[in-house]
Design a protein around this motif. Structure first.
Motif, PDB file in Angstrom:
ATOM      1  N   ASP A 256       0.844  -1.204   0.000  1.00 60.19           N
ATOM      2  CA  ASP A 256       0.000   0.000   0.000  1.00 60.19           C
ATOM      3  C   ASP A 256       0.878   1.253   0.000  1.00 60.19           C
ATOM      4  N   THR A 283      -3.094   4.054   7.523  1.00 62.46           N
ATOM      5  CA  THR A 283      -4.376   3.361   7.315  1.00 62.46           C
ATOM      6  C   THR A 283      -5.519   4.077   8.021  1.00 62.46           C
ATOM      7  N   ARG A 327      -6.634  10.276   0.415  1.00 59.58           N
ATOM      8  CA  ARG A 327      -7.768   9.610  -0.245  1.00 59.58           C
ATOM      9  C   ARG A 327      -8.481  10.583  -1.196  1.00 59.58           C
ATOM     10  N   TRP A 332      -5.883   7.677  -3.220  1.00 57.63           N
ATOM     11  CA  TRP A 332      -5.159   6.517  -2.683  1.00 57.63           C
ATOM     12  C   TRP A 332      -5.705   6.169  -1.306  1.00 57.63           C
ATOM     13  N   LYS A 333      -5.853   4.876  -1.042  1.00 54.63           N
ATOM     14  CA  LYS A 333      -6.029   4.480   0.354  1.00 54.63           C
ATOM     15  C   LYS A 333      -5.448   3.099   0.587  1.00 54.63           C
ATOM     16  N   GLU A 335      -5.285  -0.653   1.455  1.00 58.08           N
ATOM     17  CA  GLU A 335      -6.283  -1.696   1.224  1.00 58.08           C
ATOM     18  C   GLU A 335      -6.022  -2.935   2.072  1.00 58.08           C
ATOM     19  N   LYS A 336      -4.777  -3.149   2.427  1.00 59.85           N
ATOM     20  CA  LYS A 336      -4.424  -4.428   3.053  1.00 59.85           C
ATOM     21  C   LYS A 336      -4.566  -4.361   4.564  1.00 59.85           C
TER      22      LYS A 336
END
Ligand code: NAD
Ligand code: WQD
Length: 367
Positions: A256, A283, A327, A332-333, A335-336
């Motif tokens: 990420d 995150t 974001r 973008w953010k 994801e995992k």
């Protein structure tokens, strides 16, 4: 007839054989950008490059990265690299730096020389060769203790900076140097990416973090406990105001984080006039030290031993990102999940007991 898509521009990546640099190099290659790596190998090995080449897509649009062993504080050597790639380089992603907080307290001048001095040398060289886009590796550590303010957890980019150690101060100063340079040169633009805590490895087990020397960070240390190289983890402080008394961090999967660099670069390409801007890469979700011990224990299938110790000097209660700006603006953010970071780290550690200098022995990894 359909037109061939425009060829992507080359990116010079300083520190490209390091942990975050190697994953970002791979991500850039996957997106079709040629990559020129500059690294002194102070904390990495060239052996990561054949591994990147195993993972990169086997298409003509995705050439192997070019590698130059070069110290960013050596302006003549940097100049030579730019001269060799005259007309090719469109932007720079600048990872090369020293990053041990403890060492920076013992030898601050070396941190100012390499981190601040190296960036000034790089900016001068870029200026000379007309390269006007820079993505810089900043750190959440520039915020210091954000709990000293009201309503600053999770931490937004507008939170006042206040690093608590020389390493963090080099990052804050470099941000200011880049911002001043861009203000004076409006045809430039730049992204200051403030990373929270990078974690994990490639899900293939082929690349991961392989620093020279003793690890300092929580997850690599837990990896060593899990393989029996260390008897137990020392948990630093159980008297913090969190659900279990241990400190809170925002652990972000390395894939990420690498993707965040590509998003930032594309943003700079799309908006040449944005000047210099900071984005958090995190995150938005905080985990305590004991949450991490639990998650990694789940990965390895047994309880990992730990012992309670006093707080580590300079540590703060909570570094959790407010990631909304990235974001909204970069699209973008992260994801995992944390569990994926733990699982991928474990696969890397188990498959590579000697790091990059060992053989890839598991045939499944070569598929
Ligand atoms: P790393 O040590 O794996 O990578 C840094 C790379 O820079 C290494 O390959 C090293 O050999 C190289 N380097 C060091 N000094 C150099 C010099 N003078 N000239 C050329 N190359 C040099 O570290 P990383 O974790 O990949 O960090 C990359 C960047 O991100 C650094 O700037 C670091 O400060 C920053 N950062 C890291 C973290 C983290 O927790 N890993 C968090 C926030 C910010
Ligand atoms: C995480 C948590 C420790 C080791 C550092 C740098 C920061 C950034 C990321 C570069 C803390 C606890 C740790 C151990 C523990 N790097 N811990 N036992 O300190 O959040 O950030 O790396 O920019 O600048 O400061 O990361 O992994 O060291 O620690 O209990 O043996 O784990 O106290 O709460 P940190 P970390």
């Amino acid at each position: 007839t359909t037109e061939a898509p425009a060829k992507k521009k080359a990116v010079l990546v300083t520190g490209g054989t390091g942990y975050i640099g190697s994953f970002t190099t791979l991500r850039l290659l996957e997106a079709g950008h040629p990559v020129i790596i500059v690294d002194s190998l102070a904390n990495s090995t060239e052996a990561v490059i054949p591994r990147i080449n195993i993972l990169r897509p086997p298409t003509p649009d995705c050439p192997a990265p070019t590698f130059h062993k070069c110290d960013v504080t050596d302006i003549a050597a940097l100049d030579d690299v730019f001269a060799q790639h005259k007309g090719e380089i469109d932007s720079v992603i600048h990872f090369a730096a020293l990053k041990s907080v403890g060492e920076s307290t013992e030898n601050p001048l070396e941190y100012y020389r390499v981190n601040v001095g190296g960036t000034v040398a790089l900016l001068n060289t870029m200026h000379k060769w007309g390269v006007k886009k820079i993505v810089f590796s900043s750190s959440a550590t520039v915020y210091g203790d954000a709990t000293r303010f009201e309503n600053m957890i999770p931490i937004p980019e507008v939170c006042p900076l206040g690093p608590t150690n020389p390493y963090g101060r080099t990052k804050m100063m470099i941000e200011m140097v880049i911002e001043d340079h861009i203000t004076a040169n409006p045809s430039w633009n730049g992204a200051l990416l403030r990373y929270f805590n990078p974690a994990g490895a490639h899900p293939s087990g082929i690349i991961g973090e392989d620093p020279c020397g003793v690890p300092y960070n929580l997850l690599p240390l837990l990896g060593q406990v899990a393989v029996g190289r260390r008897e137990k983890l020392h948990v630093f402080g159980t008297d913090y105001a969190s659900h279990d008394g241990t400190a809170i961090r925002d652990y972000i999967h390395i894939l990420d984080l690498a993707a965040g660099h590509l998003s930032a670069l594309e943003h700079l390409e799309k908006y040449p006039d944005i000047g210099c801007r900071a984005w958090n890469l995190g995150t938005g979700k905080g985990s305590t030290v004991l949450d991490i011990v639990k998650a990694f224990s789940r990965t390895v299938g047994r309880d990992l031993p730990y012992e309670i110790h006093p707080r580590r000097a300079g540590d703060v209660l909570d570094l959790t990102a407010k990631p909304e700006r990235a974001r909204l603006e970069l699209g973008w953010k992260a994801e995992k999940t944390l569990q994926e970071a733990c699982d991928d780290l474990w696969k890397w550690v188990m498959g590579n007991p000697k790091g990059f200098n060992g053989e890839i022995t598991d045939p499944a990894l070569m598929e």
